[in-house]
Write a protein that holds these residues in place. Structure first.
Motif, PDB file in Angstrom:
ATOM      1  N   LEU A   1       4.742   5.178  -6.575  1.00  0.00           N
ATOM      2  CA  LEU A   1       5.878   5.033  -6.742  1.00  0.00           C
ATOM      3  C   LEU A   1       6.727   6.126  -5.803  1.00  0.00           C
ATOM      4  CD1 LEU A   1       6.500   4.054 -10.326  1.00  0.00           C
ATOM      5  CD2 LEU A   1       6.693   2.582  -8.248  1.00  0.00           C
ATOM      6  N   GLY A   2       6.080   7.326  -5.813  1.00  0.00           N
ATOM      7  CA  GLY A   2       6.744   8.370  -5.024  1.00  0.00           C
ATOM      8  C   GLY A   2       6.628   8.529  -3.521  1.00  0.00           C
ATOM      9  N   ASN A   3       5.802   7.678  -3.174  1.00  0.00           N
ATOM     10  CA  ASN A   3       5.516   7.666  -1.477  1.00  0.00           C
ATOM     11  C   ASN A   3       5.757   6.323  -0.911  1.00  0.00           C
ATOM     12  OD1 ASN A   3       4.184   7.958   1.044  1.00  0.00           O
ATOM     13  ND2 ASN A   3       2.665   9.441   0.228  1.00  0.00           N
ATOM     14  N   PRO A   4       6.867   6.221  -0.180  1.00  0.00           N
ATOM     15  CA  PRO A   4       7.306   4.760   0.348  1.00  0.00           C
ATOM     16  C   PRO A   4       5.969   4.164   1.367  1.00  0.00           C
ATOM     17  CG  PRO A   4       9.019   6.233   0.136  1.00  0.00           C
ATOM     18  CD  PRO A   4       8.032   7.152  -0.133  1.00  0.00           C
ATOM     19  N   SER A   5       5.258   5.207   1.908  1.00  0.00           N
ATOM     20  CA  SER A   5       4.373   4.703   2.968  1.00  0.00           C
ATOM     21  C   SER A   5       3.067   4.341   2.108  1.00  0.00           C
ATOM     22  CB  SER A   5       3.810   5.687   3.796  1.00  0.00           C
ATOM     23  OG  SER A   5       3.293   7.049   3.173  1.00  0.00           O
ATOM     24  N   VAL A   6       2.707   4.678   1.140  1.00  0.00           N
ATOM     25  CA  VAL A   6       1.802   4.144   0.278  1.00  0.00           C
ATOM     26  C   VAL A   6       2.078   2.762  -0.264  1.00  0.00           C
ATOM     27  CG1 VAL A   6       0.424   4.545  -2.139  1.00  0.00           C
ATOM     28  CG2 VAL A   6       0.746   6.275  -0.566  1.00  0.00           C
ATOM     29  N   GLN A   7       3.336   2.684  -0.684  1.00  0.00           N
ATOM     30  CA  GLN A   7       3.986   1.351  -1.219  1.00  0.00           C
ATOM     31  C   GLN A   7       3.661   0.504  -0.042  1.00  0.00           C
ATOM     32  OE1 GLN A   7       7.889   1.620  -2.565  1.00  0.00           O
ATOM     33  NE2 GLN A   7       7.487   3.617  -3.892  1.00  0.00           N
ATOM     34  N   ASP A   8       3.993   0.869   1.246  1.00  0.00           N
ATOM     35  CA  ASP A   8       4.126  -0.244   2.192  1.00  0.00           C
ATOM     36  C   ASP A   8       2.514  -0.685   2.305  1.00  0.00           C
ATOM     37  OD1 ASP A   8       6.492   0.075   2.665  1.00  0.00           O
ATOM     38  OD2 ASP A   8       6.623   1.416   4.623  1.00  0.00           O
ATOM     39  N   SER A   9       1.585   0.397   2.369  1.00  0.00           N
ATOM     40  CA  SER A   9       0.259  -0.120   2.402  1.00  0.00           C
ATOM     41  C   SER A   9      -0.100  -1.090   1.363  1.00  0.00           C
ATOM     42  CB  SER A   9      -0.633   1.149   2.543  1.00  0.00           C
ATOM     43  OG  SER A   9      -0.404   1.955   3.420  1.00  0.00           O
ATOM     44  N   LEU A  10       0.202  -0.568   0.093  1.00  0.00           N
ATOM     45  CA  LEU A  10      -0.227  -1.546  -1.366  1.00  0.00           C
ATOM     46  C   LEU A  10       0.338  -3.008  -1.081  1.00  0.00           C
ATOM     47  CD1 LEU A  10      -1.342  -1.439  -4.073  1.00  0.00           C
ATOM     48  CD2 LEU A  10       0.842  -0.837  -4.909  1.00  0.00           C
ATOM     49  N   ILE A  11       1.597  -3.122  -0.612  1.00  0.00           N
ATOM     50  CA  ILE A  11       2.167  -4.467  -0.422  1.00  0.00           C
ATOM     51  C   ILE A  11       1.568  -5.028   0.634  1.00  0.00           C
ATOM     52  CG2 ILE A  11       4.375  -5.647   0.600  1.00  0.00           C
ATOM     53  CD1 ILE A  11       6.031  -3.412  -0.809  1.00  0.00           C
ATOM     54  N   ASP A  12       1.064  -4.545   1.900  1.00  0.00           N
ATOM     55  CA  ASP A  12       0.635  -5.084   2.972  1.00  0.00           C
ATOM     56  C   ASP A  12      -0.833  -5.645   2.456  1.00  0.00           C
ATOM     57  OD1 ASP A  12       0.387  -5.793   6.000  1.00  0.00           O
ATOM     58  OD2 ASP A  12      -1.437  -4.393   5.847  1.00  0.00           O
ATOM     59  N   ASN A  13      -1.658  -4.613   1.956  1.00  0.00           N
ATOM     60  CA  ASN A  13      -3.089  -4.885   1.375  1.00  0.00           C
ATOM     61  C   ASN A  13      -2.874  -6.065   0.385  1.00  0.00           C
ATOM     62  OD1 ASN A  13      -4.406  -2.999   2.829  1.00  0.00           O
ATOM     63  ND2 ASN A  13      -3.946  -1.597   1.615  1.00  0.00           N
TER      64      ASN A  13
END
Length: 427
Positions: free
Chosen positions: A186-198
């Motif tokens: 939740l604290g890292n937008p780039s990680v969120q992007d990876s999660l959504i894409d995966n």
């Protein structure tokens, strides 16, 4: 539909004679495992058939359904034992329809683990709109790890007109939540992007209908962060044609006899999604205070609040069919309950000659008994009255439907109650 509560001196034969329904049908429809030793207080659901049919040579489910202007799925719901075998027998009688007053169609969702017994799944799928597969764990880097190959389960669900849903959380198969991982995502937008894409790639590759995101440990501090993440994720998933559902466990205090919940503004989470499941994970913990699981009186308080802030047609009411057996005295954090089915609870009561009691406020069955070592136990479980009360809340509050944790075992009586109240949405 009549819910008969077994009285002293009654037998399966006397009940059969009274309602003029064959013994074997009572046993099949209710999944009774103790027909020769009924427990006082045990429930038996009575529904009179409206149309019966005697199977003839050459008949198939499809041909019988077409002949009676119904569907093969409806025939399987009315005769779930047919799923246990490959063929129907010439001369056997099946139920085409029951004398019911179904007024609306609801959506149903069931959670499974990949290791489910396929025969149980096949028997359950006719009753499900959505199948949520508990198989995907998010990491702190935004990767998604699966515990098993679920390709066969996904295809099987589709065969029965059930929409397979990908379930993503930081929870392990043992039910352990990593709040640290959720915090980092939740604290890292780039990680969120990876999660959504995966997640998107997996849904496309596997053929999922949509995604069910477990929003873990919601509180006043992280509510807005979760809402922003869901808004971004839902916009992407929706643009690709996927359904988005979230599962929440309302913040509750369950370690005392008086259960209460926090009035967090969950509407912020529901704005962007198609459905919100009010789960009962925390209320079904084996270390919780001995009590009814998801008692109806507390459910009403929760639903009164939820429908005041969220469109009711987005809400799924979470139901657990599990029962729990606690050894007394209860020691907070140390006394662990044993998970049992309703039939197992009934067997304990019958073997010990203990009448099953019923708490009207909670709409849950319970009883006390002594084990062979002289230890006192209390059992809380759900019977037909319990499921009936919870199913009626869908109509009363105009909810989207019911969500079941879990459907790893087939509960004949539970499905019999629901099938005789509602039509089930299919795809």
């Amino acid at each position: 539909m009549i819910i008969h509560v077994v009285q002293p001196g009654e037998t399966i034969n006397s009940i059969s004679d009274y309602y003029k329904i064959p013994v074997d049908r009572l046993i099949l429809e209710n999944g009774i495992t103790n027909p020769n030793n009924l427990a006082i207080g045990q429930t038996i659901v009575i529904v009179q058939p409206e149309t019966l049919y005697t199977v003839r040579a050459g008949d198939t489910l499809e041909s019988i359904a077409e002949q009676h202007s119904t569907t093969p799925m409806e025939l399987l719901r009315n005769n779930p034992y047919l799923s246990d075998r490959e063929y129907m027998y010439i001369g056997e009688t099946i139920v085409i329809s029951y004398q019911t007053n179904k007024t609306r169609t609801i959506a149903t969702s069931g959670y499974i683990f990949p290791y489910i017994d396929k025969s149980v799944l096949i028997k359950t799928l006719p009753f499900l709109s959505y199948l949520t597969i508990f198989n995907y764990r998010a990491t702190r880097e935004g990767e998604i790890v699966s515990s098993a190959d679920d390709t066969e389960l996904i295809q099987l669900a589709k065969t029965y007109g059930t929409a397979p849903m990908m379930f993503v959380s930081t929870m392990t198969g043992e039910g352990i939540i990593s709040r640290e991982v959720a915090f980092e995502i939740l604290g890292n937008p780039s990680v969120q992007d990876s999660l959504i894409d995966n997640a998107l790639q997996i849904m496309k590759a596997k053929g999922f209908y949509g995604i069910n995101i477990y929003t873990e440990a919601i509180n006043y501090d992280n509510l807005n962060i979760y809402a922003e993440f869901l808004k971004r994720a839902a916009a992407i998933f929706h643009s690709e044609g996927f359904r988005v559902v979230i599962t929440i466990t309302p913040a509750t205090n369950i370690n005392t006899p008086n259960i209460s919940f926090e009035k967090i503004d969950y509407s912020k989470l529901a704005e962007s999604v198609d459905g919100i499941i009010l789960s009962s994970y925390d209320w079904a913990r084996s270390y919780s205070y001995p009590n009814a699981i998801f008692p109806v009186n507390i459910l009403r308080e929760l639903l009164d609040y939820m429908v005041s802030i969220i469109p009711s047609e987005k809400i799924f009411l979470g139901v657990t069919a599990l029962g729990y057996d606690w050894t007394l005295p209860y020691v907070p954090g140390a006394t662990e309950a044993t998970v049992i089915s309703y039939n197992s609870a009934v067997q304990i009561a019958a073997d010990n000659g203990i009448p099953i009691q019923f708490n009207e406020a909670a709409q849950s069955a319970y009883f006390y008994y002594m084990d062979v070592d002289g230890n006192l136990h209390v059992v809380w479980t759900k019977d037909a009255r319990s499921f009936d009360a919870r199913a009626k809340l869908v109509e009363e509050y105009n909810l989207q439907g019911l969500s079941f944790w879990t459907v790893m075992k087939f509960d004949a009586q539970m499905w019999f109650v629901i099938n005789n109240q509602y039509y089930i949405q299919k795809f």
